[in-house]
Design an enzyme around this catalytic site. Sequence first.
Site, PDB file in Angstrom:
ATOM      1  N   SER A  65      -5.216   0.874   0.533  1.00 55.27           N
ATOM      2  CA  SER A  65      -5.299   2.298   0.199  1.00 55.27           C
ATOM      3  C   SER A  65      -4.623   2.561  -1.146  1.00 55.27           C
ATOM      4  O   SER A  65      -4.681   3.671  -1.661  1.00 55.27           O
ATOM      5  CB  SER A  65      -4.644   3.143   1.294  1.00 55.27           C
ATOM      6  OG  SER A  65      -3.323   2.692   1.553  1.00 55.27           O
ATOM      7  N   ASP A 103      -2.315  -5.845   3.088  1.00 54.70           N
ATOM      8  CA  ASP A 103      -3.752  -5.840   3.401  1.00 54.70           C
ATOM      9  C   ASP A 103      -4.496  -6.919   2.634  1.00 54.70           C
ATOM     10  O   ASP A 103      -4.262  -7.106   1.432  1.00 54.70           O
ATOM     11  CB  ASP A 103      -4.362  -4.488   2.984  1.00 54.70           C
ATOM     12  CG  ASP A 103      -4.504  -3.527   4.142  1.00 54.70           C
ATOM     13  OD1 ASP A 103      -4.574  -3.980   5.299  1.00 54.70           O
ATOM     14  OD2 ASP A 103      -4.550  -2.309   3.876  1.00 54.70           O
ATOM     15  N   LYS A 133      -2.777  -8.027   7.014  1.00 56.18           N
ATOM     16  CA  LYS A 133      -3.617  -7.190   7.881  1.00 56.18           C
ATOM     17  C   LYS A 133      -5.035  -7.225   7.343  1.00 56.18           C
ATOM     18  O   LYS A 133      -5.221  -7.277   6.126  1.00 56.18           O
ATOM     19  CB  LYS A 133      -3.087  -5.751   7.887  1.00 56.18           C
ATOM     20  CG  LYS A 133      -3.984  -4.765   8.631  1.00 56.18           C
ATOM     21  CD  LYS A 133      -3.338  -3.413   8.788  1.00 56.18           C
ATOM     22  CE  LYS A 133      -3.641  -2.415   7.691  1.00 56.18           C
ATOM     23  NZ  LYS A 133      -5.074  -2.177   7.399  1.00 56.18           N
ATOM     24  N   GLU A 135      -9.366  -5.881   8.468  1.00 54.96           N
ATOM     25  CA  GLU A 135     -10.156  -5.001   9.319  1.00 54.96           C
ATOM     26  C   GLU A 135     -11.202  -5.768  10.128  1.00 54.96           C
ATOM     27  O   GLU A 135     -11.747  -6.763   9.650  1.00 54.96           O
ATOM     28  CB  GLU A 135     -10.858  -3.951   8.437  1.00 54.96           C
ATOM     29  CG  GLU A 135      -9.874  -3.098   7.653  1.00 54.96           C
ATOM     30  CD  GLU A 135     -10.545  -2.096   6.714  1.00 54.96           C
ATOM     31  OE1 GLU A 135     -11.800  -2.011   6.703  1.00 54.96           O
ATOM     32  OE2 GLU A 135      -9.814  -1.401   5.995  1.00 54.96           O
ATOM     33  N   GLU A 202      -7.383   3.371  13.857  1.00 56.60           N
ATOM     34  CA  GLU A 202      -7.548   4.493  12.922  1.00 56.60           C
ATOM     35  C   GLU A 202      -8.680   5.415  13.370  1.00 56.60           C
ATOM     36  O   GLU A 202      -9.804   4.970  13.629  1.00 56.60           O
ATOM     37  CB  GLU A 202      -7.837   3.947  11.510  1.00 56.60           C
ATOM     38  CG  GLU A 202      -8.004   5.057  10.482  1.00 56.60           C
ATOM     39  CD  GLU A 202      -7.893   4.607   9.036  1.00 56.60           C
ATOM     40  OE1 GLU A 202      -7.599   3.420   8.785  1.00 56.60           O
ATOM     41  OE2 GLU A 202      -8.086   5.455   8.151  1.00 56.60           O
TER      42      GLU A 202
END
Length: 285
Positions: A65, A103, A133, A135, A202
């Site tokens: 982000s 990330d 991390k 996704e 999320e």
Amino acid sequence: MSQQTPDAPTGSVLPAVGSGKRVRVHHLAAAKEAGERLTMLTAYDAPTGRIFDEAGIDMLLVGDSIGDNMLGHANTLPVTVEEMIPPARAVVRSTKRAMVVVDLPFGSYEASAEQAYTAAVQVMKETGAHAVKFEGGVRVAAQVELITGAGIPVVGHLGFTPQSENILGGKRVQGRGEDAVEKLCEDAVALQEAGVVAVVLEMVPAPVAARVTEILQVPTIGIGAGPACDGQVLVWLDMAGMGDWAPRFAKQFGQVGAELRRAAEAYAGEVRTGSYPAQEHSYQE
Ligand code: KIV
């Protein structure tokens, strides 16, 4: 001397602020077991890393982000591994207690377990971070298994996964409807079986997040996923009132943007009138 954070419950299973101890993966498991909520915020540089660490935030996420919050991109997709390294190093260097999670950005792990392993090893070697991390659920289980097997803790990320926003049709709540809930549970269990130490959820309905939290032994960390998760994460700019927009699920706990603007205007005003710098800000010899 060790000092507990103001709001940490007595008898916390987590290291106290000032104890010189880091939050580690076994603390995450202990926190879930003890019903103690985990706190997580994003951080992208040394000043915020230091402040959040001193504030007793348990986990700091150097999130991709950074793309839309710091680098001026429309979303997280353009961010590269190379761009994640300097901010991650800065956050690691500025913290003493928080577990720093980095990330893996879009395009650095999806193709194969080997690709993900290479990216994760680069991040760990070059930043000193404590976990990575990325996704996805079942589709990245092989990646989680290989990376975890190599000794690198992995945090999963399910529900709305920003790197897939184009295929998801934008920033939309996920896990609505029976099939979607089943798929989410299946993904969560696959991640746990592959070895994740926690799962970010999320933008999923609160009852769905509660169900996933109940079926998992590892902690869930919610963002727009209601109060039943084992912990919460927010992008720090949303949490502190720093951005020009914040998602509906974010609560602003401060007005840092307004305060920064006020300080910049005050500075500009004093420079223009000549009242800054004054004698006390000047060297006479
Ligand atoms: O990159 C990020 O900030 C994240 C949070 C939204 C969890 O992944």
